[in-house]
Design an enzyme around this catalytic site. Sequence first.
Site, PDB file in Angstrom:
ATOM      1  CG  ASP A  25      -1.666   0.616   1.669  1.00  0.00           C
ATOM      2  OD1 ASP A  25      -2.345   1.929   0.397  1.00  0.00           O
ATOM      3  OD2 ASP A  25      -1.464   2.353   2.479  1.00  0.00           O
ATOM      4  CB  VAL A  26       1.490   3.782  -2.245  1.00  0.00           C
ATOM      5  CG1 VAL A  26       2.174   5.409  -2.378  1.00  0.00           C
ATOM      6  CG2 VAL A  26       2.110   2.830  -2.911  1.00  0.00           C
TER       7      VAL A  26
END
Length: 249
Positions: A25-26
């Site tokens: 996830d960013v």
Amino acid sequence: MRRRAPRGDRSVARSLSTFKYLTFDVVGTLIDFEAGLTAPLAAIAAEHGVPFDPEAALALYRDARYMPDALRFPDDLTRVYGVIAPKLGLPSDAAYGARLRAAVPGWTAFPDSAEALERLAKRYKLIAMTNAQRWAYEHFSNALGNPFYAAFTTDDTGTEKPDPAFFEQVFSFVEADGGAKDDVLHVAQSQYHDIGVSRQLGLTNCWIQRRHAQPGYGGTIAPSQFTTPDYHFTSMAELADAVEARHAA
């Protein structure tokens, strides 16, 4: 409510040295989404002499972001601003909503993110999995030093996590690359978007608890059920340290 899981890996977790891919996830895990969101709101509040509570703003954002008429993120920030501004005592002019969206390219990484990713990229293929649109992801990737082997955005997948269909597209890519789902460790801060669904899909996961010193889930929707992760750290640096220790053993 502040949630804590056992630190490090569970007894059943595989060794960190056995994975070939790390999926990330960013926004929220690598990029400081909450600071990026509240900073321009605080600036608008200061310009108009309005008191500003970051946690209250995040709670309002969370509710607005998950309305049925939500658009893709972060284009949706323009609409979100119009929803939350009156509740925060801020001006509702559309120009301020555009200003909130325009701040996205300047969102910064957590201080440990880029260095940790650089270390991890020496041992794994790193894959970004973000609910952000491609235009925003490109800015985030630049801020992180462009460490990714591949990237999947909501524009690429046509959906958002926690939809399993997002993950399935990544699995197909990994298989075409010569790997398998069992070769993947999924790393994320969101219980709702990532940790719960990754467990349901049979992935080994790693929770980066960015809000470990704060109560609640901030700007991220709370999960209906807390999922105990396979690995649990409070920073990316801790994960990179653990990986290096396992490989040195």
